[in-house]
Each structure stands twice: as structure tokens, then as C-alpha cells.
Design a protein around this motif. Structure first.
Motif, PDB file in Angstrom:
ATOM      1  N   GLU A 230       0.661  -1.321  -0.026  1.00 22.11           N
ATOM      2  CA  GLU A 230       0.030   0.001  -0.007  1.00 22.11           C
ATOM      3  C   GLU A 230       1.114   1.251   0.025  1.00 22.11           C
ATOM      4  O   GLU A 230       1.585   1.330   0.856  1.00 22.11           O
ATOM      5  CB  GLU A 230      -0.805   0.212   1.265  1.00 22.11           C
ATOM      6  CG  GLU A 230      -1.486  -1.161   1.556  1.00 22.11           C
ATOM      7  CD  GLU A 230      -2.331  -1.109   2.850  1.00 22.11           C
ATOM      8  OE1 GLU A 230      -2.044  -1.765   3.632  1.00 22.11           O
ATOM      9  OE2 GLU A 230      -3.102  -0.290   3.096  1.00 22.11           O
ATOM     10  N   VAL A 231       0.595   2.095  -0.898  1.00 21.89           N
ATOM     11  CA  VAL A 231       1.290   3.408  -1.064  1.00 21.89           C
ATOM     12  C   VAL A 231       0.444   4.346  -1.209  1.00 21.89           C
ATOM     13  O   VAL A 231      -0.484   4.390  -1.946  1.00 21.89           O
ATOM     14  CB  VAL A 231       2.247   3.322  -2.571  1.00 21.89           C
ATOM     15  CG1 VAL A 231       3.037   4.824  -2.503  1.00 21.89           C
ATOM     16  CG2 VAL A 231       3.260   2.326  -2.305  1.00 21.89           C
ATOM     17  N   LYS A 232       0.383   5.505  -0.066  1.00 25.75           N
ATOM     18  CA  LYS A 232      -0.528   6.382  -0.056  1.00 25.75           C
ATOM     19  C   LYS A 232       0.155   7.523   0.075  1.00 25.75           C
ATOM     20  O   LYS A 232       0.905   8.068   1.141  1.00 25.75           O
ATOM     21  CB  LYS A 232      -1.269   6.099   1.348  1.00 25.75           C
ATOM     22  CG  LYS A 232      -2.481   7.253   1.430  1.00 25.75           C
ATOM     23  CD  LYS A 232      -3.516   6.824   0.675  1.00 25.75           C
ATOM     24  CE  LYS A 232      -4.753   7.807   0.861  1.00 25.75           C
ATOM     25  NZ  LYS A 232      -5.751   7.862  -0.440  1.00 25.75           N
TER      26      LYS A 232
ATOM     27  N   VAL B 255       4.005   4.019   3.456  1.00 27.36           N
ATOM     28  CA  VAL B 255       4.153   2.980   2.785  1.00 27.36           C
ATOM     29  C   VAL B 255       3.836   1.868   3.598  1.00 27.36           C
ATOM     30  O   VAL B 255       4.335   1.673   4.607  1.00 27.36           O
ATOM     31  CB  VAL B 255       5.662   2.802   1.948  1.00 27.36           C
ATOM     32  CG1 VAL B 255       5.800   1.456   1.411  1.00 27.36           C
ATOM     33  CG2 VAL B 255       5.641   3.930   0.806  1.00 27.36           C
ATOM     34  N   ARG B 256       3.088   0.821   3.307  1.00 24.08           N
ATOM     35  CA  ARG B 256       3.165  -0.365   4.235  1.00 24.08           C
ATOM     36  C   ARG B 256       3.348  -1.712   3.245  1.00 24.08           C
ATOM     37  O   ARG B 256       2.594  -1.642   2.032  1.00 24.08           O
ATOM     38  CB  ARG B 256       1.414  -0.583   4.579  1.00 24.08           C
ATOM     39  CG  ARG B 256       1.054   0.613   5.751  1.00 24.08           C
ATOM     40  CD  ARG B 256       1.403   0.109   7.082  1.00 24.08           C
ATOM     41  NE  ARG B 256       0.840   1.330   7.788  1.00 24.08           N
ATOM     42  CZ  ARG B 256       1.374   2.577   8.329  1.00 24.08           C
ATOM     43  NH1 ARG B 256       2.534   2.903   7.552  1.00 24.08           N
ATOM     44  NH2 ARG B 256       0.854   3.417   8.926  1.00 24.08           N
TER      45      ARG B 256
ATOM     46  N   LEU C 211       2.818  -5.720   3.500  1.00 25.07           N
ATOM     47  CA  LEU C 211       2.242  -6.853   4.414  1.00 25.07           C
ATOM     48  C   LEU C 211       1.844  -6.120   5.943  1.00 25.07           C
ATOM     49  O   LEU C 211       2.002  -6.553   6.896  1.00 25.07           O
ATOM     50  CB  LEU C 211       3.260  -7.708   4.715  1.00 25.07           C
ATOM     51  CG  LEU C 211       3.805  -8.604   3.178  1.00 25.07           C
ATOM     52  CD1 LEU C 211       4.769  -9.408   3.696  1.00 25.07           C
ATOM     53  CD2 LEU C 211       2.707  -9.206   2.873  1.00 25.07           C
ATOM     54  N   GLY C 212       1.243  -4.958   5.739  1.00 25.49           N
ATOM     55  CA  GLY C 212       0.923  -4.409   6.779  1.00 25.49           C
ATOM     56  C   GLY C 212       2.239  -3.707   7.574  1.00 25.49           C
ATOM     57  O   GLY C 212       1.833  -3.069   8.755  1.00 25.49           O
ATOM     58  N   ILE C 213       2.986  -3.442   7.411  1.00 29.07           N
ATOM     59  CA  ILE C 213       4.401  -3.336   8.074  1.00 29.07           C
ATOM     60  C   ILE C 213       5.124  -2.008   7.348  1.00 29.07           C
ATOM     61  O   ILE C 213       5.188  -1.860   6.261  1.00 29.07           O
ATOM     62  CB  ILE C 213       5.440  -4.262   8.084  1.00 29.07           C
ATOM     63  CG1 ILE C 213       5.079  -5.696   8.964  1.00 29.07           C
ATOM     64  CG2 ILE C 213       6.826  -3.784   8.616  1.00 29.07           C
ATOM     65  CD1 ILE C 213       5.890  -6.627   8.820  1.00 29.07           C
ATOM     66  N   GLU C 214       5.605  -1.155   8.073  1.00 30.07           N
ATOM     67  CA  GLU C 214       6.088   0.156   7.588  1.00 30.07           C
ATOM     68  C   GLU C 214       7.698  -0.434   7.538  1.00 30.07           C
ATOM     69  O   GLU C 214       8.247  -0.607   8.303  1.00 30.07           O
ATOM     70  CB  GLU C 214       6.245   1.293   8.746  1.00 30.07           C
ATOM     71  CG  GLU C 214       6.795   2.533   8.088  1.00 30.07           C
ATOM     72  CD  GLU C 214       6.969   3.595   9.176  1.00 30.07           C
ATOM     73  OE1 GLU C 214       7.801   4.504   9.051  1.00 30.07           O
ATOM     74  OE2 GLU C 214       6.369   3.480  10.200  1.00 30.07           O
TER      75      GLU C 214
END
Lengths: 354, 243
Positions: free
Chosen positions: A6-8, A61-62, A64-67
Motif C-alpha cells: 500500500e502506497v498512499k 508505505v505499508r 504486508l501491513g508493516i512500515e
């Protein structure tokens, strides 16, 4: 957790230079996304942020749910990375590199299987520096896969690879997709990318230019159509009025109807041309290649940052070309010196080794 | 992190010993130094040293630590950075901390090999153990920290092509001013003063008093090596660049 990556609103700056400017996208499990853009578009900065080498100046950025920047060591067990080039000592043999990397993981893939899959058996005892460009790429891909990653970042995986090698890599990626691995890849060989990806994200100067499946991009791009050759004059305006689509002369005797090339359109075109007494030859449907779409978008980006057409994801075209630094927190620190792409050992102390 | 770190360290030791120039640098040259300087008669000896071999052996060990920790590491790290090796390793479970630990483990492994080889050859040449082993341990640990820190500092901040020449030049300068072949007291006065501020002389003095010579270590040598042994790793941590 719905998406693997996930990139936001990702923004990455180096001093006054904005490398990535408000980028947002996601890569799901079992999905292959191609990140495309010219040199300096921000691809490497984006990848390095996802790898954990860089902390975002703004956004998040995450993986696998990790930063990634905060817990790179933990993430490294589930993320495979293929660098654009190098990364292996010049004198290290293929076998030594594979054996070494297999020892980094708890449950590595069989070295023998990878050697077979990527056709490396004949160069096992060859030092890295003596490998061809394609062999280097295949070894690099093998090292990225050896830890059985759930997320794979591939920087130009097919660059310099021969056709057989490209086919092997395509097969491998197809298998990984089926095994629900999330894959983000970059590259300049757009024909290859087109054959491998589910979606494409095109960026330029750090901003998104377009995102969608190759088919969506083709549809939105508007470059599809039907072409025909006619040796007598065709009144383009009249034909366009009858077909309800624009018609233009593309060569001295070649005309293009710019519309989705459906069977219905083809039938109407042939009938209309017959009615007009035009002897049409070489009627063919036209579908732009990903490369044509890409070049068009990049070219448009350099001239006109305006909207590109319906269907294209293009959230911030009105500010394209602006290189003003974002209003991110100036005191933000991360694993990298924000003024430089280089990293410091100091950053390693911020790692969390779980 | 232990298993990846040990795997990486073992791989690096193996590559170092397999590479002609690296083995020459870390093993052959210190041994040659011991054989040549331990045999010549015309070089002066510091007072209180029982034999020339004792003095030269201590110098050769310090010389070897410089070779493994500073010269070899700086060159390896600089080229590893240049070719993206560190970046590639940094995204594996080895991690960035693991890379540094592996480098340190590699240096220690090479130094242990050096130590065994040099002491055996020194014994064959007539070396007799003297001194306080605690001084040796202190000197060995601090010298390893100081020179490995210097190696990482040089290799982690400068361009590879520059590192190759610079670290070799520094090695030769520190050899001349390090009380390894020529005692500090035999140097011109101003050079002796300068030498006492450099890590090589501090390392030589501690190792000499730990392995080859009785009597207390001069305070300046301990202060010198403590400062270098803590200072250069900290500086390397602060300034090191991964790519």
C-alpha cells in the motif's frame, strides 16, 4: 489485510528536489503491477521506500501491513528484491551466491530447483563478473526468489535477457502470480511488461500519469481504431458523420476510424464505404501498444499536464510539472539522510530485528 | 541474525583467502615483514625488549591488524558499495546490522589466523613470550575496533578508486610511524610526537607489552588507543553510506 503493498500519498524529497510527489497505489496478492516511467521519474525512490531504504518525506508505505523503513529486517524474510544491476561480488560464483543467500532464510527454496527454473546449471561455477547480462539478471532473480517471498520487487527483470530467458522469467512470474505472490516490477521493455502485468502505473516527474490494466489504458487512450486503404478520395467528414466517430487520413491513401474496433463498427464501415462507392482494401483493426500509450502519456506530460481522457486514473494532472517541495515536516528523519540518497550505518540502529 | 551473519562472515573469509591480493595483504606481507625485519641486524631496538624477534613480532601483529581491519575492509567495503553488494544484502534477513557484524567477524577471524601463523613463525625465529597478556587483549581488541572503524569510515565514505590508493598510503605511513619496525625513539623528535597521536603506535605499544616485553605500558599508548578504538567506529556509524 487486503493489499500486499500500500502506497498512499508518497512523497520523497532530497533537499529541494522532489523525487516522488504524492504517489498512491496498491498491489494485491497474486497481482503483477508494472511501474513505468522515464529515467528520473521516481521509480527507484519509490522502490527504495518500499524496500525500506528510505523513509517517506510525506505519506506512507505499508508492505504486508508493516512500515518497511521501521521494520526492514522483519520484512526482509517475506520480501524478495531484485536490483537493477550488480549486488553480487564480482568474484563470487553463481553456486556460492545461491548457497550463501539460501543460508539467510529459515525455509529457502531448493537451490537446485531455482537453478533448473532459471537455466543456471551451465554457469554454476562461473564468477559473477564473467556472466552475460542475461545470466546476471537470472541469478539476481533467483536470489530474490530464494526466500520464498510473498512480495517481490523486480527492477528491470528482463533487461538484457535473451528470448529464451525472457520466456523462462514470464513462466516463473505466471507461477508466482498463481501462488498469490504480489509483484511490483519496473522496466523499459514495454512489450515484455505488457505480457506480464495485470496493471500498469505510469509515472513521470514523481507523479502518476495513468494507472489501469493494459486494456483499460488502451481503451482510455483512444488509440484504437480501424484502418483501411482507399486509392480514391474519401470525404472524412462525411464518413465520420455516418459512423459517429472521427476519421482521419493517416497516410496518403490510408484512413483511420478512431473508435473501438467492434464487429458492429467494421460492418457499418464496410457498408458505408460500399454506399459511397469506395473500394476499401486492407481493412484492419488497430490497437496501440503499451509503448505507444506510454510514449504518448510521457510526451503529453512534458507538454500538457491536463486530463488524458476518460477511464484513466489521473488524480493530479493539473499540477504536473510542478517541482515545488512538498509541505512535509522538515525535521523528519529516517534510515536515510533526506538530503542524499545515501544511507548511514546509523540507520541500522533503527532496525527492529524481530 | 546469527546464522545469516555467520554465513556471510564465513563467505567473506573464504573469498579473502581465495583472492590472491587479499591473502597477500592480510597474511603474506605481515609474515614477510616478520621474516625480513626480524632478521636484519642494523635497525635499532627499543630499550627493555629482550630480542629483535620479540619486537618485530609485536609490530607484525599490529601491522596485520591494520591490514585486515583498515586496508582490506576499506577496499572491500568501497567496492561492495560501488557494485550495490551492500544494498542487495541489506534487504535480506542479514540486514544492515548483520552486514557490519559479519565484517567485524571476518576481521576477527582473519586476525586470529594471522596471530597463529605469526606466533608460530616468531617462535621458530626465537620468540619468547613476555609481558602481561591483559595488555595484549586490550591492545588487540582496541586496535581491531580502531582499524576496522577506520576501514569502514574510509570505505564507507569515499569513492572506491580513491580508497584503493589512500588506504594503502595510510598503511605505509602508519607502518613507518607505528613503532612496528623502527622504535618511536629512533624517529626525529617531531615525528615521534606525531606518531604518539596515531593509532598504530598505540596498538604496537600495547601488543608489545602484552606479548613480548615486561613493564608497564606508557599511559599515552592506552589513552591513544582508547580514543581511536571508540572514536573511529562511532564516526563510521555516523558517516557511513550504503551505496
Amino acid at each position: 489485510m487486503s493489499d500486499a503493498i500500500e502506497v498512499k500519498d508518497l512523497t520523497v524529497t532530497y533537499g529541494a528536489t522532489v523525487a516522488v510527489d504524492g504517489l498512491s497505489f496498491a498491489v494485491g496478492f497474486g497481482e503483477v503491477v508494472g511501474l513505468l516511467g522515464p529515467n528520473g521519474a521516481g521509480k527507484t525512490s519509490t522502490l527504495e521506500t518500499i524496500e525500506g531504504y528510505r523513509r517517506p518525506t510525506k505519506g506512507f508505505v505499508r508492505v504486508l501491513g508493516i512500515e518497511p523503513a521501521a521494520k526492514q529486517a522483519r520484512l526482509s524474510r517475506e520480501m524478495g528484491v531484485m536490483l537493477q544491476e550488480g549486488g553480487i561480488p564480482a568474484r563470487m560464483t553463481v553456486k556460492a551466491a545461491l548457497t550463501l543467500y539460501s543460508r539467510f532464510y529459515d525455509h529457502p527454496q531448493s537451490v537446485g530447483d531455482l537453478v533448473t527454473q532459471l537455466n543456471l546449471a551451465s554457469v554454476l561455477k562461473t564468477p559473477y563478473r564473467r556472466l552475460s547480462g542475461g545470466e546476471k539478471q537470472r541469478l539476481s532473480l533467483a536470489l530474490a526468489l530464494i526466500g520464498r517471498p510473498r512480495v517481490l520487487l523486480l527492477d528491470e527483470p528482463t533487461a538484457g535477457v535473451d528470448p529464451e530467458g525472457k520466456a523462462a522469467i514470464r513462466d516463473l512470474i505466471t507461477g508466482l502470480r498463481a501462488a498469490s505472490v504480489a509483484i511490483l516490477m519496473t522496466g523499459h521493455e514495454l512489450e515484455e511488461i505488457d505480457r506480464m502485468v495485470d496493471r500498469v502505473l505510469i509515472i513521470d516527474r514523481g507523479k502518476e500519469r495513468a494507472m489501469g490494466t493494459p486494456a483499460e489504458l488502451r481503451g482510455a487512450y483512444g488509440g484504437e481504431g480501424v484502418e483501411f486503404t482507399a486509392f480514391e478520395h474519401v470525404d472524412c467528414e462525411m464518413l465520420a458523420a455516418r459512423l459517429g466517430s472521427s476519421v482521419r487520413l493517416v497516410r496518403v491513401d490510408r484512413y483511420r476510424v478512431e473508435a473501438e474496433p467492434t464487429t458492429e463498427l467494421l460492418g457499418r464501415l464496410v457498408q458505408t464505404l460500399t454506399d459511397l462507392g469506395v473500394d476499401a482494401q486492407d481493412v484492419a483493426t488497430i490497437s496501440p501498444s503499451l509503448e505507444e500509450i506510454y510514449l504518448s502519456l510521457i510526451s503529453v506530460a512534458s507538454q500538457d499536464p491536463g486530463p488524458l481522457g476518460p477511464g484513466l486514473s489521473h488524480p493530479d494532472s493539473s499540477t504536473l510539472g510542478s517541482h515545488d517541495p512538498p509541505a512535509g515536516p522538515p525535521d523528519q528523519t529516517g534510515p536515510l539522510d533526506q538530503k542524499s540518497p545515501d544511507q548511514t550505518i546509523q540507520a541500522s540502529t533503527e532496525e527492529t530485528h524481530g | 541474525m546469527a546464522r545469516p551473519m555467520l554465513a556471510e562472515a564465513a563467505s567473506e573469509v573464504k573469498m579473502t583467502l581465495q583472492q590472491g591480493e587479499a591473502a597477500l595483504l592480510t597474511l603474506v606481507i605481515p609474515v614477510l615483514g616478520l621474516l625480513v625485519f626480524g632478521s636484519v641486524k642494523f635497525l635499532p631496538l627499543p630499550s627493555g625488549v629482550p630480542s629483535r624477534v620479540n619486537f618485530i613480532l609485536a609490530g607484525a601483529i599490529a601491522f596485520g591488524i591494520m591490514a585486515s581491519g583498515m586496508v582490506s575492509q576499506s577496499i572491500t567495503v568501497a567496492f561492495d558499495r560501488n557494485y550495490g553488494v551492500l544494498k542487495r544484502l541489506g534487504v535480506t534477513p542479514l540486514g544492515r546490522r548483520g552486514i557490519i557484524m559479519a565484517k567485524l567477524a571476518q576481521v576477527i577471524a582473519l586476525e586470529l589466523i594471522q596471530l597463529v601463523v605469526l606466533v608460530v613463525i616468531g617462535a621458530l625465529m626465537g620468540y619468547h613470550p613476555e609481558g602481561n597478556p591483559l595488555y595484549f587483549i586490550l591492545g588487540w581488541v582496541l586496535a581491531t575496533a580502531a582499524f576496522t572503524g577506520l576501514g569502514l569510515l574510509i570505505g564507507g565514505t569515499l569513492k572506491a578508486e580513491l580508497v584503493l590508493g589512500l588506504s594503502t598510503l595510510l598503511w605505509l605511513i602508519l607502518l613507518g610511524l607505528g613503532s612496528m619496525a623502527v622504535p618511536l625513539t629512533s624517529l626525529p623528535g617531531f615525528l615521534e610526537v606525531i606518531a604518539k597521536f596515531l593509532p598504530a603506535a598505540g596498538a604496537s605499544e600495547l601488543i608489545l607489552h602484552g606479548l613480548a616485553m615486561s613493564g608497564p605500558v606508557p599511559t599515552w599508548a592506552i589513552v591513544n588507543l582508547v580514543i581511536w578504538g571508540i572514536g573511529t567506529p562511532l564516526l563510521a556509524v555516523r558517516l557511513f553510506r550504503w551505496s
